[in-house]
Design an enzyme around this catalytic site. Structure first.
Site, mmCIF file in Angstrom:
data_model
loop_
_atom_site.group_PDB
_atom_site.id
_atom_site.type_symbol
_atom_site.label_atom_id
_atom_site.label_comp_id
_atom_site.label_asym_id
_atom_site.label_seq_id
_atom_site.Cartn_x
_atom_site.Cartn_y
_atom_site.Cartn_z
ATOM 1 C CB CYS A 247 -0.969 -0.170 1.008
ATOM 2 S SG CYS A 247 -2.597 1.023 0.813
ATOM 3 C CG HIS B 176 -3.364 -3.157 3.902
ATOM 4 N ND1 HIS B 176 -2.595 -2.603 4.632
ATOM 5 C CD2 HIS B 176 -3.939 -2.137 2.845
ATOM 6 C CE1 HIS B 176 -2.545 -1.382 4.680
ATOM 7 N NE2 HIS B 176 -3.444 -1.007 3.451
ATOM 8 C CD GLU C 114 -0.707 -5.506 5.993
ATOM 9 O OE1 GLU C 114 -0.621 -6.128 5.161
ATOM 10 O OE2 GLU C 114 -1.047 -4.358 6.502
HETATM 11 N N1 GLN Z 1 -3.110 6.017 -0.142
HETATM 12 C C1 GLN Z 1 -2.322 6.046 0.812
HETATM 13 C C2 GLN Z 1 -1.196 7.017 0.614
HETATM 14 O O1 GLN Z 1 -0.970 7.656 -0.177
HETATM 15 C C3 GLN Z 1 -1.817 4.628 1.264
HETATM 16 C C4 GLN Z 1 -3.020 3.958 2.041
HETATM 17 C C5 GLN Z 1 -2.705 2.688 3.052
HETATM 18 O O2 GLN Z 1 -1.279 2.622 3.007
HETATM 19 N N2 GLN Z 1 -3.516 2.122 3.608
HETATM 20 O O3 GLN Z 1 -0.162 6.820 1.508
#
Ligand code: GLN
Length: 214
Positions: free
Chosen positions: A103, A198, A200
């Site tokens: 992410c 994610h 995890e």
């Molecule tokens: N969109 C988020 C960012 O720009 C990331 C979101 C996440 O890690 N759950 O950092």
């Protein structure tokens, strides 16, 4: 006299001698779930090792693979630069250390970001040949789950997306491992993995297991 060596014994012997130390960047974001998933995956693979929190360059001592978790990419980038971890991660990854960015971590792994990344002057680690859109799913749906087919990993993986980015483009040695519709949501470039979701939080150790096998 020749002695027959059992292949099983050799493999077991090698696995016992391998001691992995997974570092999880813990400057911000969801961290403990990655530690738990890594330790579970190690146990399932019969690997000895541990997973540790990394906040300073000293914490990287002995770490042989690294996870950059989700959170806020702008904040994580700043904190990595401030702590001195930024350049160290770049160097170790270029030397071949396996790194998995999930992410926000995936955003940081990319060479190219979207307008938002540029406007916020977020410095990316720039390790993988890919372009990301920082809040691709965030703007539309904030959070959702989707079943994913991940090449070589799973036919049906529970993908948890939280204000998630998408990988818009990959090139060079970077290859897509999973797609959701037209977008790439997981990619690999040699020792490096980038995931928009994610793993995890999926309840499965399949992705962490792939990461440990790199
Ligand atoms: N969109 C988020 C960012 O720009 C990331 C979101 C996440 O890690 N759950 O950092």
């Amino acid at each position: 006299m020749k002695r027959a060596i059992s292949v099983d014994k050799v493999i077991k012997g090698l696995a016992c001698r391998l001691h992995v130390k997974v570092g999880v960047i813990a400057v911000q974001g969801d961290v403990s779930e990655h530690v738990t998933a890594s330790e579970r995956a190690m146990a399932e693979l019969g690997l000895k090792g541990s997973a540790v929190y990394v906040r300073t360059p000293e914490d990287m001592n002995g770490v042989d693979r690294l996870i950059i978790p989700g959170g806020e990419s702008t904040t994580i980038s700043k904190l990595l630069l401030k702590s001195g971890l930024f350049e160290l991660i770049r160097r170790r990854a270029e030397e071949g250390m396996p790194v998995m960015g999930t992410c926000a971590g995936c955003i940081l792994m990319a060479k190219k970001g979207d307008d938002q990344v540029e406007k916020t002057h977020t410095r990316l680690l720039g390790l993988m040949n890919m372009k990301v859109d920082r809040n691709f799913y965030g703007r539309q749906r904030e959070s959702f789950e989707a079943k994913l087919k991940i090449d070589g990993v799973s036919e049906s993986f529970r993908g948890v997306f939280i204000r998630a980015p998408a990988i818009l483009e990959v090139w060079g040695r970077c290859v897509p491992l999973s797609r959701l519709g037209n977008e790439i949501v997981m990619a690999r470039e040699d020792n490096l993995l980038g995931l928009a979701f994610h793993p995890e939080l999926s309840g499965s150790t399949e992705v962490h297991s792939l990461f440990l096998r790199i």
